[in-house]
Enzyme design. Sequence first.
Site, short mmCIF file in Angstrom:
data_model
loop_
_atom_site.label_atom_id
_atom_site.label_comp_id
_atom_site.label_asym_id
_atom_site.label_seq_id
_atom_site.Cartn_x
_atom_site.Cartn_y
_atom_site.Cartn_z
N GLU A 70 0.83 -1.20 0.00
CA GLU A 70 0.00 0.00 0.00
C GLU A 70 0.87 1.25 0.00
O GLU A 70 1.83 1.33 0.74
CB GLU A 70 -0.91 -0.01 1.24
CG GLU A 70 -1.88 1.14 1.29
CD GLU A 70 -2.65 1.30 -0.02
OE1 GLU A 70 -3.34 0.37 -0.44
OE2 GLU A 70 -2.54 2.39 -0.64
N CYS B 190 6.01 4.75 9.23
CA CYS B 190 6.56 4.05 8.07
C CYS B 190 8.03 4.35 7.77
O CYS B 190 8.85 3.44 7.79
CB CYS B 190 5.71 4.36 6.84
SG CYS B 190 4.08 3.62 6.97
P1 NAD Z 1 -1.90 0.13 12.55
O1 NAD Z 1 -1.04 -0.13 13.72
O2 NAD Z 1 -2.61 1.46 12.44
O3 NAD Z 1 -3.00 -0.99 12.41
C1 NAD Z 1 -2.73 -2.35 12.48
C2 NAD Z 1 -3.95 -3.04 13.02
O4 NAD Z 1 -3.71 -4.43 12.99
C3 NAD Z 1 -4.29 -2.69 14.46
O5 NAD Z 1 -5.62 -2.24 14.53
C4 NAD Z 1 -4.09 -3.99 15.23
O6 NAD Z 1 -4.99 -4.14 16.30
C5 NAD Z 1 -4.36 -5.00 14.12
N1 NAD Z 1 -3.80 -6.32 14.38
C6 NAD Z 1 -2.58 -6.66 14.88
N2 NAD Z 1 -2.47 -7.99 14.95
C7 NAD Z 1 -3.62 -8.52 14.48
C8 NAD Z 1 -4.11 -9.83 14.29
N3 NAD Z 1 -3.36 -10.89 14.59
N4 NAD Z 1 -5.34 -9.98 13.78
C9 NAD Z 1 -6.11 -8.92 13.46
N5 NAD Z 1 -5.70 -7.65 13.63
C10 NAD Z 1 -4.48 -7.45 14.13
O7 NAD Z 1 -0.97 -0.07 11.29
P2 NAD Z 1 -1.07 0.64 9.87
O8 NAD Z 1 -0.46 1.99 9.96
O9 NAD Z 1 -2.43 0.47 9.31
O10 NAD Z 1 -0.04 -0.27 9.06
C11 NAD Z 1 -0.35 -1.60 8.72
C12 NAD Z 1 0.70 -2.07 7.72
O11 NAD Z 1 0.64 -1.27 6.54
C13 NAD Z 1 2.14 -1.95 8.22
O12 NAD Z 1 2.88 -3.00 7.69
C14 NAD Z 1 2.60 -0.64 7.64
O13 NAD Z 1 3.99 -0.58 7.46
C15 NAD Z 1 1.89 -0.64 6.30
N6 NAD Z 1 1.64 0.69 5.73
C16 NAD Z 1 1.27 1.71 6.54
C17 NAD Z 1 1.01 2.96 5.97
C18 NAD Z 1 0.62 4.12 6.84
O14 NAD Z 1 0.68 5.25 6.35
N7 NAD Z 1 0.22 3.91 8.07
C19 NAD Z 1 1.11 3.14 4.59
C20 NAD Z 1 1.45 2.05 3.79
C21 NAD Z 1 1.72 0.82 4.38
#
Ligand code: NAD
Length: 442
Positions: free
Chosen positions: A149, A261
């Site tokens: 993403e 990130c």
């Molecule tokens: P986040 O911490 O906001 O959300 C992650 C969610 O996953 C949390 O709500 C958590 O409770 C849930 N979770 C954890 N373990 C779980 C499980 N076993 N089952 C179900 N839910 C579970 O993270 P995010 O910022 O959304 O990032 C998620 C991924 O996307 C990461 O790898 C990040 O590097 C990537 N990413 C983030 C962004 C950004 O801008 N935040 C952009 C691109 C990619």
Amino acid sequence: MNIGIIGTGYVGLVTGACLSETGNNVICMDIDEVKIENLKQANPLIYEPGLKELIERNTKEGRLHFTTDLSEVVRNSFIIFIAVSTPPNGDGSADISAVLNVARGIGEYLEDYRIIVTKSTVPVGTTEMVRDTIRGATDVEFDVASCPEFLKEGSAVEDFMKPDRVVIGADKASVAGILKEMYSPFVRTSNPVIVVGIRSAELAKYAANAMLATRISFMNEIANLCEIVGADVLDIRVILGSDNRIGRSFLFPGIGYGGSCFPKDVKALVSMGKQMEYDLRICRATDEVNAMQKELFWRKIKGYFRGDLGGKRIGVWGLSFKAKTDDLREAPSLFVIDKLVSSGASVCVHDPVSMENARKVLGNSVEYVQSNYDACINADALVIHTEWNEYRQPDFDKMKKIMKSPVIFDGRNLYNPKRLRDIGFKYFGVGISNVNTQKLMK
Ligand code: NAD
């Protein structure tokens, strides 16, 4: 299509909401019960422009559902996205245990063919590990793919709806075709859907973030040199940006990048190289410069007060790591505030949307105020960390009246230095200030 999203953070929730907006039937799952209970009331616990409205509309239309039950997602979804967190381990490598836990769960509940897609940012080889993990738990047919993403917090909905490009990592044309079809409403302006191998898709995400982070660190180094040699980084930026090969974006120096990130992904990339005995020197330097940039900003403040901040009152504008988000993860503000507080200053903070999150991190160590001007009352200095629009054109006369001393440390270069100095402020920006950076770096 019936789509499942596992993990409802910034990425999962936006992905789920946007996919339901184009008519899909989407079920979003998280282990965090409080999050899910709130989402069932169309109340996202994160701030992201346009997201709440999307959730409200699609929940009402019956296309968007929330659950804490993984089996429900596996049973009802043809495509399942894994969008859980991949935080850094102590050594900088990415912790993929949540991704593999989810894979184990999917394997356990799988009864029919499904496509399982890693959307989390994961090291090369992780999607293959997801495949092996599911395979270890079931004989049912399935495929895996990687769709990293590229959305940005603060404009996540807009980015998802109108992506610069969509990347699909797949090793079967049939799987790539299904995912292309799912993404087709978002690329009607002919922005490319790039289909590559799974490993390339995984690495592309890290490479993109590391390149952006490198541009920031590069500009920060140039800004620091500007301070030493008496040049102005604002002019340099315009000159660099007017070169088509360079382009205008991501050339703003500041107090270092933060967020969930860039810091973790640069470190994870370095770690990935290390595991393969390849030293990613530029990425290492990017990370080092970033750490130094926060430290230098703090040293400017400390230097101004000759190391004695005891009893000083410091106003702070901006806590989130950038504007339009409430995310405080790795925010440079936290580094500076910690230094201020431990040096004996009393700190009074304002942020348009991150105050609730800040309370969880900063507790009673700082004072929280409703208006940005309240943070200036009796302040010995104002420190700006975030480029919120509402900070861009404040009433400087009012600030001068209510501050004890008209001093601004601006980590985002929001103001015209000459104008501020003309109206009586002591103004310190990044790459434009009259401070002796050479001395600060020793
Ligand atoms: P986040 O911490 O906001 O959300 C992650 C969610 O996953 C949390 O709500 C958590 O409770 C849930 N979770 C954890 N373990 C779980 C499980 N076993 N089952 C179900 N839910 C579970 O993270 P995010 O910022 O959304 O990032 C998620 C991924 O996307 C990461 O790898 C990040 O590097 C990537 N990413 C983030 C962004 C950004 O801008 N935040 C952009 C691109 C990619």
